[in-house]
Each structure stands twice: as structure tokens, then as C-alpha cells.
Write a protein that holds these residues in place. Structure first.
Motif, PDB file in Angstrom:
ATOM      1  N   ARG A  72      36.252  -7.459  55.751  1.00 26.81           N
ATOM      2  CA  ARG A  72      36.373  -6.011  55.871  1.00 26.81           C
ATOM      3  C   ARG A  72      37.761  -5.734  56.427  1.00 26.81           C
ATOM      4  O   ARG A  72      38.217  -6.398  57.360  1.00 26.81           O
ATOM      5  CB  ARG A  72      35.326  -5.447  56.837  1.00 26.81           C
ATOM      6  N   MET A  73      38.441  -4.787  55.833  1.00 25.50           N
ATOM      7  CA  MET A  73      39.734  -4.367  56.353  1.00 25.50           C
ATOM      8  C   MET A  73      39.964  -2.923  55.939  1.00 25.50           C
ATOM      9  O   MET A  73      39.472  -2.492  54.891  1.00 25.50           O
ATOM     10  CB  MET A  73      40.872  -5.281  55.890  1.00 25.50           C
ATOM     11  N   SER A  74      40.680  -2.217  56.765  1.00 25.55           N
ATOM     12  CA  SER A  74      40.993  -0.827  56.455  1.00 25.55           C
ATOM     13  C   SER A  74      42.009  -0.790  55.318  1.00 25.55           C
ATOM     14  O   SER A  74      42.658  -1.784  55.000  1.00 25.55           O
ATOM     15  CB  SER A  74      41.564  -0.128  57.684  1.00 25.55           C
ATOM     16  N   THR A  75      42.168   0.388  54.763  1.00 33.15           N
ATOM     17  CA  THR A  75      43.169   0.575  53.712  1.00 33.15           C
ATOM     18  C   THR A  75      44.550   0.238  54.252  1.00 33.15           C
ATOM     19  O   THR A  75      45.336  -0.451  53.599  1.00 33.15           O
ATOM     20  CB  THR A  75      43.121   2.028  53.193  1.00 33.15           C
ATOM     21  N   GLN A  76      44.832   0.691  55.469  1.00 32.04           N
ATOM     22  CA  GLN A  76      46.130   0.398  56.086  1.00 32.04           C
ATOM     23  C   GLN A  76      46.321  -1.107  56.255  1.00 32.04           C
ATOM     24  O   GLN A  76      47.384  -1.643  55.948  1.00 32.04           O
ATOM     25  CB  GLN A  76      46.249   1.102  57.432  1.00 32.04           C
ATOM     26  N   GLU A  77      45.302  -1.784  56.751  1.00 31.36           N
ATOM     27  CA  GLU A  77      45.417  -3.227  56.949  1.00 31.36           C
ATOM     28  C   GLU A  77      45.612  -3.948  55.622  1.00 31.36           C
ATOM     29  O   GLU A  77      46.410  -4.883  55.522  1.00 31.36           O
ATOM     30  CB  GLU A  77      44.173  -3.764  57.662  1.00 31.36           C
ATOM     31  N   PHE A  78      44.900  -3.531  54.587  1.00 28.44           N
ATOM     32  CA  PHE A  78      45.049  -4.143  53.269  1.00 28.44           C
ATOM     33  C   PHE A  78      46.510  -4.065  52.820  1.00 28.44           C
ATOM     34  O   PHE A  78      47.117  -5.078  52.460  1.00 28.44           O
ATOM     35  CB  PHE A  78      44.142  -3.444  52.244  1.00 28.44           C
ATOM     36  N   PHE A  79      47.081  -2.864  52.859  1.00 28.28           N
ATOM     37  CA  PHE A  79      48.452  -2.702  52.386  1.00 28.28           C
ATOM     38  C   PHE A  79      49.477  -3.304  53.339  1.00 28.28           C
ATOM     39  O   PHE A  79      50.547  -3.733  52.893  1.00 28.28           O
ATOM     40  CB  PHE A  79      48.742  -1.241  52.054  1.00 28.28           C
ATOM     41  N   ASP A  80      49.165  -3.376  54.620  1.00 24.16           N
ATOM     42  CA  ASP A  80      50.046  -4.086  55.555  1.00 24.16           C
ATOM     43  C   ASP A  80      50.105  -5.568  55.195  1.00 24.16           C
ATOM     44  O   ASP A  80      51.165  -6.189  55.263  1.00 24.16           O
ATOM     45  CB  ASP A  80      49.570  -3.913  57.001  1.00 24.16           C
ATOM     46  N   ARG A  81      48.973  -6.134  54.803  1.00 26.65           N
ATOM     47  CA  ARG A  81      48.941  -7.548  54.397  1.00 26.65           C
ATOM     48  C   ARG A  81      49.732  -7.765  53.110  1.00 26.65           C
ATOM     49  O   ARG A  81      50.454  -8.756  52.980  1.00 26.65           O
ATOM     50  CB  ARG A  81      47.503  -8.024  54.206  1.00 26.65           C
ATOM     51  N   VAL A  82      49.575  -6.850  52.165  1.00 26.55           N
ATOM     52  CA  VAL A  82      50.352  -6.951  50.922  1.00 26.55           C
ATOM     53  C   VAL A  82      51.843  -6.876  51.261  1.00 26.55           C
ATOM     54  O   VAL A  82      52.637  -7.690  50.773  1.00 26.55           O
ATOM     55  CB  VAL A  82      49.966  -5.845  49.913  1.00 26.55           C
ATOM     56  N   ALA A  83      52.233  -5.920  52.098  1.00 24.53           N
ATOM     57  CA  ALA A  83      53.637  -5.753  52.480  1.00 24.53           C
ATOM     58  C   ALA A  83      54.185  -7.005  53.157  1.00 24.53           C
ATOM     59  O   ALA A  83      55.305  -7.442  52.856  1.00 24.53           O
ATOM     60  CB  ALA A  83      53.783  -4.544  53.405  1.00 24.53           C
ATOM     61  N   GLN A  84      53.396  -7.579  54.044  1.00 21.44           N
ATOM     62  CA  GLN A  84      53.845  -8.789  54.741  1.00 21.44           C
ATOM     63  C   GLN A  84      54.044  -9.934  53.753  1.00 21.44           C
ATOM     64  O   GLN A  84      55.059 -10.627  53.800  1.00 21.44           O
ATOM     65  CB  GLN A  84      52.831  -9.185  55.808  1.00 21.44           C
ATOM     66  N   ARG A  85      53.091 -10.131  52.854  1.00 21.75           N
ATOM     67  CA  ARG A  85      53.199 -11.212  51.866  1.00 21.75           C
ATOM     68  C   ARG A  85      54.377 -11.001  50.912  1.00 21.75           C
ATOM     69  O   ARG A  85      54.980 -11.966  50.457  1.00 21.75           O
ATOM     70  CB  ARG A  85      51.917 -11.319  51.055  1.00 21.75           C
ATOM     71  N   ALA A  86      54.660  -9.753  50.588  1.00 19.22           N
ATOM     72  CA  ALA A  86      55.725  -9.448  49.638  1.00 19.22           C
ATOM     73  C   ALA A  86      57.078  -9.233  50.320  1.00 19.22           C
ATOM     74  O   ALA A  86      58.083  -9.024  49.641  1.00 19.22           O
ATOM     75  CB  ALA A  86      55.364  -8.200  48.836  1.00 19.22           C
ATOM     76  N   SER A  87      57.097  -9.263  51.645  1.00 21.13           N
ATOM     77  CA  SER A  87      58.311  -8.952  52.415  1.00 21.13           C
ATOM     78  C   SER A  87      58.876  -7.603  51.974  1.00 21.13           C
ATOM     79  O   SER A  87      60.057  -7.463  51.669  1.00 21.13           O
ATOM     80  CB  SER A  87      59.360 -10.054  52.250  1.00 21.13           C
ATOM     81  N   ALA A  88      57.986  -6.626  51.931  1.00 23.55           N
ATOM     82  CA  ALA A  88      58.357  -5.275  51.496  1.00 23.55           C
ATOM     83  C   ALA A  88      57.878  -4.269  52.533  1.00 23.55           C
ATOM     84  O   ALA A  88      57.012  -4.576  53.347  1.00 23.55           O
ATOM     85  CB  ALA A  88      57.707  -4.973  50.150  1.00 23.55           C
TER      86      ALA A  88
END
Length: 136
Positions: A72-88
């Protein structure tokens, strides 16, 4: 859909400079998605994608330290993880993830929407499935 065609579609829709950037966006988005949805759902989706693309889902879905049921993760956490993985930054990561999911959905004949959307909370699904144009 072939691997290079898939990346070309992501590159064009996300307005990325090169196929390497499209690969990074794809990997970041699908690895994070694989953390969020049940492993069996990730596997079914991976089986319908080019092998190289599907591996991004499988690698995380079947990692020994990942829960089988999806985290379970919030929408913010989901996109924070994507951003971290993509260095974006977060807005760029959101746009790229939407583009990746749009191409995945087209490549699987709508199976992404059918299989993944029910596993997500309403807000995350709305944002993630809003496509490259940002419309649902």
C-alpha cells in the motif's frame, strides 16, 4: 509490440531525448508498479509485453523481500518512488509514468487497465491512467 517500438512510443509521448531516457522511465514506472500490485497481476501483465519490458515487472514482483499482495502506498509515495528511480523531479516522473502506462495499455490491448486499475486506489488510478495528455 517490439521492444524498440515500445521505447520509441514512450520516447515520443513523454518527449524524451533518446531511447535510453525512455528505458529509464519505463523501468522506474514498471518497477514501482510491480511493488504496488499483487505479484500475480504483475506477472500476467509482464507476459503480454516484450520480454525486456516485462522483466521490469518480474524483477520486483518476485524479489524475495517484496510482499506477494502488493504494498500500500499513497499516490504521492508512488510517484516519489518513480522519481527516485528515474532520477527525475516529481512532475516529470508523473508525466513519464502516465506515458509508460499508456503505451503498456496499448501494447496489451487494454489488459493493463483491466488487470492493474482494480488493484489501485481511485486517486492513483486516475492519475496513472490519464495518459500522455493528462486526460482520463
Amino acid at each position: 509490440m517490439r521492444y524498440d517500438t515500445f521505447l520509441g512510443q514512450v520516447q515520443a509521448r513523454a518527449r524524451l531525448d533518446n531511447p535510453g531516457a525512455a528505458e529509464t522511465a519505463t523501468r522506474a514506472s514498471l518497477e514501482t508498479l510491480a511493488e504496488r500490485v499483487p505479484a500475480t497481476v504483475a506477472e500476467k501483465l509482464a507476459a503480454q509485453l516484450p520480454r525486456e519490458i516485462g522483466e521490469h515487472l518480474r524483477r520486483v514482483a518476485y524479489a524475495p523481500d517484496e510482499p506477494v499482495s502488493g504494498m500500500r502506498m499513497s499516490t504521492q509515495e508512488f510517484f516519489d518512488r518513480v522519481a527516485q528511480r528515474a532520477s527525475a523531479d516529481r512532475p516529470k516522473a508523473i508525466h513519464e509514468a502516465r506515458c509508460v502506462i499508456e503505451v503498456v495499455d496499448e501494447a496489451t490491448g487494454g489488459a493493463c487497465s483491466a488487470k492493474i486499475r482494480p488493484s489501485l486506489d481511485e486517486e492513483l488510478a486516475r492519475v496513472l491512467f490519464s495518459g500522455s495528455s493528462g486526460h482520463t
